[in-house]
Design a protein around this motif. Structure first.
Motif, PDB file in Angstrom:
ATOM      1  N   ALA A 149       0.944  -1.190  -0.037  1.00 22.36           N
ATOM      2  CA  ALA A 149      -0.061  -0.034   0.126  1.00 22.36           C
ATOM      3  C   ALA A 149       0.908   1.048  -0.020  1.00 22.36           C
ATOM      4  N   THR A 150       1.963   1.268   0.600  1.00 25.10           N
ATOM      5  CA  THR A 150       2.923   2.406   0.768  1.00 25.10           C
ATOM      6  C   THR A 150       3.549   2.691  -0.628  1.00 25.10           C
ATOM      7  N   LEU A 151       3.846   1.542  -1.162  1.00 24.63           N
ATOM      8  CA  LEU A 151       4.490   1.800  -2.465  1.00 24.63           C
ATOM      9  C   LEU A 151       3.498   2.132  -3.619  1.00 24.63           C
ATOM     10  N   LEU A 152       2.319   1.799  -3.422  1.00 23.52           N
ATOM     11  CA  LEU A 152       1.181   2.245  -4.492  1.00 23.52           C
ATOM     12  C   LEU A 152       1.015   3.703  -4.162  1.00 23.52           C
ATOM     13  N   ARG A 153       0.959   3.994  -2.963  1.00 21.82           N
ATOM     14  CA  ARG A 153       0.584   5.476  -2.531  1.00 21.82           C
ATOM     15  C   ARG A 153       1.652   6.066  -3.063  1.00 21.82           C
ATOM     16  N   GLU A 154       3.095   5.894  -2.700  1.00 17.29           N
ATOM     17  CA  GLU A 154       3.794   6.681  -3.427  1.00 17.29           C
ATOM     18  C   GLU A 154       4.116   6.598  -5.068  1.00 17.29           C
ATOM     19  N   THR A 155       3.625   5.813  -5.781  1.00 19.08           N
ATOM     20  CA  THR A 155       3.647   5.697  -7.076  1.00 19.08           C
ATOM     21  C   THR A 155       2.585   6.461  -7.518  1.00 19.08           C
ATOM     22  N   LEU A 156       1.346   6.637  -6.871  1.00 18.88           N
ATOM     23  CA  LEU A 156       0.300   7.497  -7.468  1.00 18.88           C
ATOM     24  C   LEU A 156       0.659   9.025  -6.999  1.00 18.88           C
ATOM     25  N   ALA A 157       1.246   9.099  -5.712  1.00 19.56           N
ATOM     26  CA  ALA A 157       1.507  10.287  -5.326  1.00 19.56           C
ATOM     27  C   ALA A 157       2.840  11.137  -6.353  1.00 19.56           C
ATOM     28  N   GLN A 158       3.605  10.290  -6.811  1.00 18.46           N
ATOM     29  CA  GLN A 158       4.406  10.733  -7.831  1.00 18.46           C
ATOM     30  C   GLN A 158       3.903  11.286  -9.281  1.00 18.46           C
ATOM     31  N   MET A 159       2.828  10.500  -9.566  1.00 15.43           N
ATOM     32  CA  MET A 159       2.112  10.765 -10.576  1.00 15.43           C
ATOM     33  C   MET A 159       1.364  12.330 -10.444  1.00 15.43           C
ATOM     34  N   ALA A 160       1.207  12.589  -9.270  1.00 14.37           N
ATOM     35  CA  ALA A 160       0.337  13.670  -8.976  1.00 14.37           C
ATOM     36  C   ALA A 160      -0.992  13.996  -9.533  1.00 14.37           C
ATOM     37  N   PRO A 161      -1.690  13.021  -9.782  1.00  7.15           N
ATOM     38  CA  PRO A 161      -2.995  13.182 -10.739  1.00  7.15           C
ATOM     39  C   PRO A 161      -3.926  14.750 -10.019  1.00  7.15           C
ATOM     40  N   ALA A 162      -4.330  15.269 -10.850  1.00  6.81           N
ATOM     41  CA  ALA A 162      -5.007  16.421 -10.340  1.00  6.81           C
ATOM     42  C   ALA A 162      -6.517  16.415 -11.016  1.00  6.81           C
ATOM     43  N   TRP A 163      -7.256  16.999 -10.087  1.00  2.47           N
ATOM     44  CA  TRP A 163      -8.839  17.049 -10.725  1.00  2.47           C
ATOM     45  C   TRP A 163      -8.819  17.903 -11.546  1.00  2.47           C
ATOM     46  N   PRO A 164      -9.526  17.152 -12.863  1.00  2.00           N
ATOM     47  CA  PRO A 164      -9.444  17.853 -14.048  1.00  2.00           C
ATOM     48  C   PRO A 164     -10.278  19.376 -14.029  1.00  2.00           C
ATOM     49  N   PRO A 165     -10.037  20.208 -14.917  1.00  3.13           N
ATOM     50  CA  PRO A 165     -10.794  21.463 -15.039  1.00  3.13           C
ATOM     51  C   PRO A 165     -12.299  21.160 -15.292  1.00  3.13           C
ATOM     52  N   ALA A 166     -13.311  22.080 -15.105  1.00  2.07           N
ATOM     53  CA  ALA A 166     -14.533  21.933 -15.476  1.00  2.07           C
ATOM     54  C   ALA A 166     -14.570  21.838 -17.191  1.00  2.07           C
ATOM     55  N   VAL A 167     -15.304  21.207 -17.629  1.00  3.14           N
ATOM     56  CA  VAL A 167     -15.441  21.504 -19.339  1.00  3.14           C
ATOM     57  C   VAL A 167     -16.493  22.223 -19.693  1.00  3.14           C
ATOM     58  N   VAL A 168     -17.114  22.391 -18.814  1.00  2.00           N
ATOM     59  CA  VAL A 168     -18.370  23.529 -19.137  1.00  2.00           C
ATOM     60  C   VAL A 168     -18.401  24.822 -18.301  1.00  2.00           C
ATOM     61  N   ASP A 169     -19.219  25.846 -18.420  1.00  2.00           N
ATOM     62  CA  ASP A 169     -19.077  26.879 -17.803  1.00  2.00           C
ATOM     63  C   ASP A 169     -20.026  26.668 -16.679  1.00  2.00           C
ATOM     64  N   VAL A 170     -19.496  26.300 -15.375  1.00  2.00           N
ATOM     65  CA  VAL A 170     -20.261  25.844 -14.361  1.00  2.00           C
ATOM     66  C   VAL A 170     -21.242  26.745 -13.567  1.00  2.00           C
ATOM     67  N   ALA A 171     -20.763  27.934 -13.598  1.00  2.00           N
ATOM     68  CA  ALA A 171     -21.374  29.214 -13.216  1.00  2.00           C
ATOM     69  C   ALA A 171     -22.525  29.399 -13.987  1.00  2.00           C
ATOM     70  N   ASP A 172     -22.388  29.304 -15.303  1.00  2.00           N
ATOM     71  CA  ASP A 172     -23.473  29.536 -15.970  1.00  2.00           C
ATOM     72  C   ASP A 172     -24.587  28.252 -15.938  1.00  2.00           C
ATOM     73  N   LEU A 173     -24.246  27.182 -15.890  1.00  2.00           N
ATOM     74  CA  LEU A 173     -25.155  25.992 -15.691  1.00  2.00           C
ATOM     75  C   LEU A 173     -25.880  26.064 -14.449  1.00  2.00           C
ATOM     76  N   ARG A 174     -25.132  26.514 -13.281  1.00  2.00           N
ATOM     77  CA  ARG A 174     -25.683  26.737 -12.000  1.00  2.00           C
ATOM     78  C   ARG A 174     -26.744  27.706 -11.980  1.00  2.00           C
ATOM     79  N   ARG A 175     -26.548  28.834 -12.710  1.00  3.90           N
ATOM     80  CA  ARG A 175     -27.754  29.635 -12.968  1.00  3.90           C
ATOM     81  C   ARG A 175     -28.774  29.356 -13.512  1.00  3.90           C
ATOM     82  N   ARG A 176     -28.646  28.486 -14.671  1.00  2.81           N
ATOM     83  CA  ARG A 176     -29.758  27.892 -15.391  1.00  2.81           C
ATOM     84  C   ARG A 176     -30.551  26.828 -14.471  1.00  2.81           C
ATOM     85  N   LEU A 177     -29.605  26.404 -13.810  1.00  5.53           N
ATOM     86  CA  LEU A 177     -30.344  24.975 -12.936  1.00  5.53           C
ATOM     87  C   LEU A 177     -31.124  25.801 -11.795  1.00  5.53           C
ATOM     88  N   LEU A 178     -30.804  26.821 -11.366  1.00  2.96           N
ATOM     89  CA  LEU A 178     -31.787  27.785 -10.468  1.00  2.96           C
ATOM     90  C   LEU A 178     -32.827  28.355 -11.123  1.00  2.96           C
TER      91      LEU A 178
END
Lengths: 279, 279
Positions: free
Chosen positions: A244-273
């Motif tokens: 588990a420790t080795l796997l954690r370090e392997t993943l941490a080295q890849m430093a995967p990041a949350w992808p950015p939104a692909v849409v205008d979230v604020a606009d969709l949020r307004r439309r939803l409301l």
């Protein structure tokens, strides 16, 4: 812990490893289990980020290769380590004796087909290494073919790494005495007897031949891009914590990041409301 | 609980279901979580037996089909219910919009390729039902083709069941209000914004068309051998408990048994105790 488990290039002597040792960890069983549980949230978070990256178009993935003698705990690692993350992000593949169809192809054919999809963590319970281990010890292939395979494996793994797929290779190392205890326990447990095979004893009788085959394989395939780790595995809790420790370090080295939104979230949020009633 | 979630044949009116209800369970969230945790050992045991049967040559497997509107919790069920068993025995498959290659084949082509191996529990996060739901609502196929598919689905599922693979079909039912809350939460969470898609609102605007498509699909594909279950899913803890309960009962009905030993265990045991030293 990582450095302590890393094979020293050029010094591959498996008899030098203490299979009951717990390199890099001071505590005992209870502390080890706590430490594993403490790793779980970070592992799950890293896996989720990697998965999200995959959905967003990244081709990165991870391959965890588990090797070891029978009863060394490959299945236990799948359950207790891989089991810590979302099953949606996992691809577990086991490799037994090849089928007739698989034998008609190059040894890497079935391996490539079992590679994880982008964003996934692939776990190999046995792997392409059987094709230079069991195959070699049991004389199932021509020595020149076995010889060719070390290079083919290095090329294959280098290709994976270059494509953004780290290959984490773990040899779970148990002692012959520990294996005997585990085989006896299996034989005495009615819910485990179905696992008992005559080949267990046959492979065990060839223990030193396997050790030599492992030593050659480690020497030939311990590369800069895809190094080997040796995990003392007589203590199950340490084995799980170490992988588990080795796997954690392997993943941490890849430093995967949350992808950015692909849409205008604020606009969709307004439309939803502002939307019309939905029913 | 099973009877309460079972669709009443001939009376498919999804508006009649209370999505916040907890049919068959008296307690609240804390009790529900405890009940799920209490199910875990039995689920894991049944899964292990099924897996063992598969190794021993049985072709039986299980297919859990999860359907529901966006945010209904299909992924949550994968994590919290499927996550209770050994990942080695799982095959999780998600079905998004078909690829160009998939579109060149019959709609069941990609589905068949994703079926679990013998002994495994397959989990479909969306499924062949999208081909009579999203496809129908969005007008992506000819109505006569959609019409043909209900029968094709029934034939396909009957074939699976006849071959020893129960098909457990769960519709996770949420209310439009609950979906709005979940979409807003997703939009406000930087680690979830990558999931936000314009299609979320488009499908939401077609809520009643989807409900009608679901009602037709349920009516046409609720068969004796592969019935539908409707899981009120506004409460996540109940949703997880309900699917876990259905899965447990499905597995229990199969009554998977530990396979008998394939070798003379007593003889191997003697040989193991009498062996020459191994090192």
């Amino acid at each position: 812990m990582r450095e302590l488990l890393r094979l020293t290039p050029g010094e591959v002597d498996l008899t030098a490893w203490d299979t009951r040792a717990t390199p890099g960890f001071e505590g005992g069983k209870a502390e080890g289990r706590d430490a594993l549980a403490a790793l779980a949230p970070e592992l799950a978070d890293l896996q989720e980020r990697l998965y999200a990256e995959g959905v967003a178009g990244s081709s990165r993935r991870v391959l965890l290769v588990l090797q070891g003698m029978d009863t060394s705990g490959k299945g236990g690692v799948v359950r207790h380590v891989a089991g810590l993350v979302d099953p949606q992000g996992l691809r577990v593949a086991g490799f037994g004796a090849p089928t007739a169809e698989e034998l008609r192809h190059d040894f890497l054919w079935r391996i490539r087909r079992a590679l994880p999809a982008p964003g996934r963590i692939g776990v190999f319970d046995r792997s392409h290494y059987e094709d230079v281990l069991a195959v070699k010890v049991r004389g199932l292939a021509d020595p020149t073919e076995v010889e060719r395979r070390y290079g083919a494996i290095n090329d294959f793994e280098a290709e994976l790494v270059a494509a953004g797929t780290p290959v984490l290779k773990c040899l779970l190392l148990i002692s012959p005495d520990e294996q005997r205890e585990r085989l006896l326990a299996r034989m005495d447990d009615p819910t485990k007897q179905w696992k008992v095979a005559a080949s267990d004893l046959e492979d065990r009788a060839r223990w030193s031949a396997y050790r030599e085959a492992y030593e050659v394989a480690l020497r030939r395939t311990d590369t800069e891009v895809a190094p080997w780790y040796v995990v003392p595995a007589d203590r199950k809790w340490y084995r799980n914590l170490a992988v588990a420790t080795l796997l954690r370090e392997t993943l941490a080295q890849m430093a995967p990041a949350w992808p950015p939104a692909v849409v205008d979230v604020a606009d969709l949020r307004r439309r939803l409301l502002d939307e019309d009633p939905v029913a």
